[in-house]
Design a protein around this motif. Structure first.
Motif, short mmCIF file in Angstrom:
data_model
loop_
_atom_site.label_atom_id
_atom_site.label_comp_id
_atom_site.label_asym_id
_atom_site.label_seq_id
_atom_site.Cartn_x
_atom_site.Cartn_y
_atom_site.Cartn_z
N UNK A 266 0.82 -1.21 0.00
CA UNK A 266 0.00 0.00 0.00
C UNK A 266 0.86 1.27 0.00
N UNK A 267 1.92 1.29 0.79
CA UNK A 267 2.76 2.48 0.85
C UNK A 267 3.46 2.73 -0.49
N UNK A 268 3.92 1.66 -1.14
CA UNK A 268 4.55 1.80 -2.45
C UNK A 268 3.57 2.37 -3.46
N UNK A 269 2.34 1.89 -3.41
CA UNK A 269 1.31 2.37 -4.34
C UNK A 269 1.01 3.85 -4.07
N UNK A 270 0.83 4.21 -2.81
CA UNK A 270 0.52 5.60 -2.46
C UNK A 270 1.65 6.54 -2.86
N UNK A 271 2.88 6.18 -2.50
CA UNK A 271 4.02 7.03 -2.84
C UNK A 271 4.26 7.08 -4.35
N UNK A 272 4.03 5.96 -5.01
CA UNK A 272 4.20 5.92 -6.46
C UNK A 272 3.25 6.88 -7.15
N UNK A 273 1.97 6.82 -6.78
CA UNK A 273 1.01 7.73 -7.40
C UNK A 273 1.28 9.18 -7.01
N UNK A 274 1.73 9.41 -5.80
CA UNK A 274 2.10 10.77 -5.38
C UNK A 274 3.24 11.29 -6.24
N UNK A 275 4.08 10.39 -6.73
CA UNK A 275 5.19 10.77 -7.58
C UNK A 275 4.77 11.33 -8.93
N UNK B 84 0.79 1.86 -14.57
CA UNK B 84 0.18 3.19 -14.45
C UNK B 84 1.20 4.29 -14.17
N UNK B 85 2.26 3.97 -13.45
CA UNK B 85 3.25 5.01 -13.14
C UNK B 85 4.07 5.39 -14.36
N UNK B 86 4.52 4.41 -15.13
CA UNK B 86 5.30 4.73 -16.34
C UNK B 86 4.44 5.40 -17.40
N UNK B 87 3.23 4.91 -17.60
CA UNK B 87 2.33 5.53 -18.57
C UNK B 87 1.98 6.94 -18.11
#
Length: 157
Positions: A15-24, A141-144
């Motif tokens: 969950x933290x990786x997902x949250x921080x990733x999208x925040x990025x 989703x992060x790379x796109x």
């Protein structure tokens, strides 16, 4: 979070990786908003940051690949090469700025395309068992997202 039917917790990113990733994605989204709707005197700063951020993230992606290779007992040689390439691409995109050539649109296009292309390496890492099962559910989703925002900054810049 309860996994969707047919998936396990191992198929979900932390969950933290997902949250921080999208925040990025927020810094590049802010750049696009400033370029599209902000005052003219912010444009150069927005373009500079809109270039620097994806260049840093592309290098970070290569570092993740290096880390995945390093934790494997026998990683294929291609992973080491792939892991170094993003930093070299990011550095090469700084050359036009350094020599006064056309910038930043060409550099932003190369960075955006490279972020999108990085998914091919990510997919291969999962297929070769070097990345966790959930890797693509976060990387896609992060790379796109960052790739398209970077291309958008080239258009608005």
């Amino acid at each position: 979070m309860i996994p969707a039917e047919g998936t396990s917790v191992r198929d979900q990113p932390p969950a933290l990786a997902r949250t921080l990733g999208y925040a990025g994605l927020l810094p590049q989204a802010a750049v696009v908003l400033v370029l599209g709707f902000g005052p003219a005197w912010w444009r150069f700063s927005a373009l500079s940051l809109g270039y620097a951020y994806p260049a840093l993230i592309l290098s970070f992606v290569g570092g993740m690949w290096w880390g995945l290779a390093a934790r494997s007992d026998r990683p294929p040689a291609w992973v080491w090469v792939a892991a170094v390439a993003p930093s070299l691409v990011a550095l090469a995109t700084a050359a036009p700025w350094a020599i006064g050539a056309a910038w930043p649109a060409p550099s932003l296009i190369v960075l955006g395309a490279s972020l999108l292309g990085s998914l091919l390496v990510d997919r291969r890492l999962v297929a070769d068992g070097l990345a966790p099962a959930w890797w693509m559910s976060l990387r896609l989703p992060l790379s796109v997202g960052l790739g398209l925002l970077t291309l958008a900054s080239a258009v608005f810049g």
